[in-house]
Design an enzyme around this catalytic site. Structure first.
Site, short mmCIF file in Angstrom:
data_model
loop_
_atom_site.label_atom_id
_atom_site.label_comp_id
_atom_site.label_asym_id
_atom_site.label_seq_id
_atom_site.Cartn_x
_atom_site.Cartn_y
_atom_site.Cartn_z
CG HIS A 41 -0.49 0.47 2.45
ND1 HIS A 41 -0.12 -0.37 3.48
CD2 HIS A 41 -0.29 1.72 2.93
CE1 HIS A 41 0.29 0.35 4.51
NE2 HIS A 41 0.20 1.61 4.20
CG ASP A 93 -0.23 -3.76 2.73
OD1 ASP A 93 0.36 -3.35 1.71
OD2 ASP A 93 -0.49 -3.03 3.71
N GLY A 192 3.33 5.91 8.61
CA GLY A 192 4.77 6.05 8.39
C GLY A 192 5.56 4.84 8.84
CB SER A 194 3.01 1.58 6.27
OG SER A 194 1.82 1.90 6.89
C1 4AZ Z 1 -0.96 3.87 8.17
O1 4AZ Z 1 -1.74 4.78 7.92
C2 4AZ Z 1 -1.12 3.09 9.41
N1 4AZ Z 1 -2.12 1.50 14.05
C3 4AZ Z 1 -0.21 2.11 9.74
C4 4AZ Z 1 -0.37 1.37 10.90
C5 4AZ Z 1 -1.44 1.61 11.72
C6 4AZ Z 1 -2.36 2.61 11.41
C7 4AZ Z 1 -2.20 3.34 10.25
C8 4AZ Z 1 -1.60 0.79 12.95
O2 4AZ Z 1 -0.04 3.60 7.40
#
Ligand code: 4AZ
Length: 249
Positions: A41, A93, A192, A194
């Site tokens: 993503h 993902d 961030g 991610s």
């Molecule tokens: C994001 O927006 C995101 N709480 C990544 C992880 C989490 C929430 C949002 C987990 O990339």
């Protein structure tokens, strides 16, 4: 990361920082000298990301600082997004980046740059175990900026039935995902983080079990963090990279 603590890259030397046109984009994990595992993503918000605009920095403890001694920078030779990635529920993902430096080399092992091990296919960590996450993500959901310094935190693994009690988790969490949270809901991955690692240490080696994927907010009560179940993708990783199932850290 919300909660947790500041750390240095030497404690998480497989952590990669991904940039799109010099803007910090996502985390990642170095799984072999030439390959970084991250989240699909990261590349699909808006128009299709061109690998030519991506760069990968290893050995960094701070996003906006350059330590020429510790840091290794790479361009991206190949971006492989899982074909089954579903931007509705974030299923599959997972993505791979093949990296290459200016002189054509891949990552060199140093105290600040090192690979993480891939666990055996289809192994699962039991619920209740604590695992470690790391990244430069936001320190609060409402924050406007990423963390300048690398953070780490410990999160407790949940069963999927425990995770799917509340919407939107009920309809979104698949067997390619697992959930983790802190018992007091004070600690979580956030925007961030991610693409970055969830690791667990076994027999003195660090194993990459999860890729930070999504969540409903960050560190919100009854809203766990969701991670891509890396051990469902050993074959995919092997097919795309030519790596065998295990890599030495
Ligand atoms: C994001 O927006 C995101 N709480 C990544 C992880 C989490 C929430 C949002 C987990 O990339």
């Amino acid at each position: 990361i919300v909660g947790g603590s500041f750390t240095v890259i030497e404690s998480h030397p497989w952590v990669a920082a991904l940039y799109l046109n010099s803007n910090f984009l996502c985390g990642g994990s170095l799984i072999s000298p030439c390959w970084v595992l991250t989240a699909a993503h990261c590349f699909l918000d808006g128009e299709h990301t061109k690998h030519r605009h991506l760069s990968v920095h290893l050995g960094k403890s701070a996003i906006n600082e350059t330590d020429a001694i510790k840091e290794q920078r790479f361009s991206v030779e190949k971006l492989i997004i899982h074909k089954g990635y579903d931007d509705g529920n974030y299923n599959n993902d997972i993505a791979l980046l093949k990296i290459k430096s200016k002189n054509g080399r891949c990552a060199v092992k140093t105290p600040s740059v090192r690979t993480v091990c891939l666990p055996p296919a289809h192994t699962k960590l039991p619920a209740g175990l604590s695992a470690s996450i790391a990244g430069f993500g936001k320190q609060n959901f409402s924050s406007s900026e990423f963390s300048q310094l690398l953070k780490q935190a410990s999160v407790m693994l949940m069963t999927n039935p425990q995770c799917t009690l509340e919407p939107p988790y009920t309809r979104m969490v698949t067997e390619n995902m697992f959930c983790a949270a802190s018992p007091d809901w004070s600690t979580d991955a956030c925007k961030g983080d991610s693409g970055g690692p969830l690791v667990y240490e076994a027999s003195g080696r660090m194993f990459l079990f999860g890729v930070v994927s999504w969540g409903d907010g960050c560190a919100t009560v009854n809203k766990p963090g969701v991670y891509t179940q890396v051990t469902n993708y050993n074959k995919w990783i092997a097919a795309k990279t030519g790596l065998t199932e295990y890599t030495k850290g």
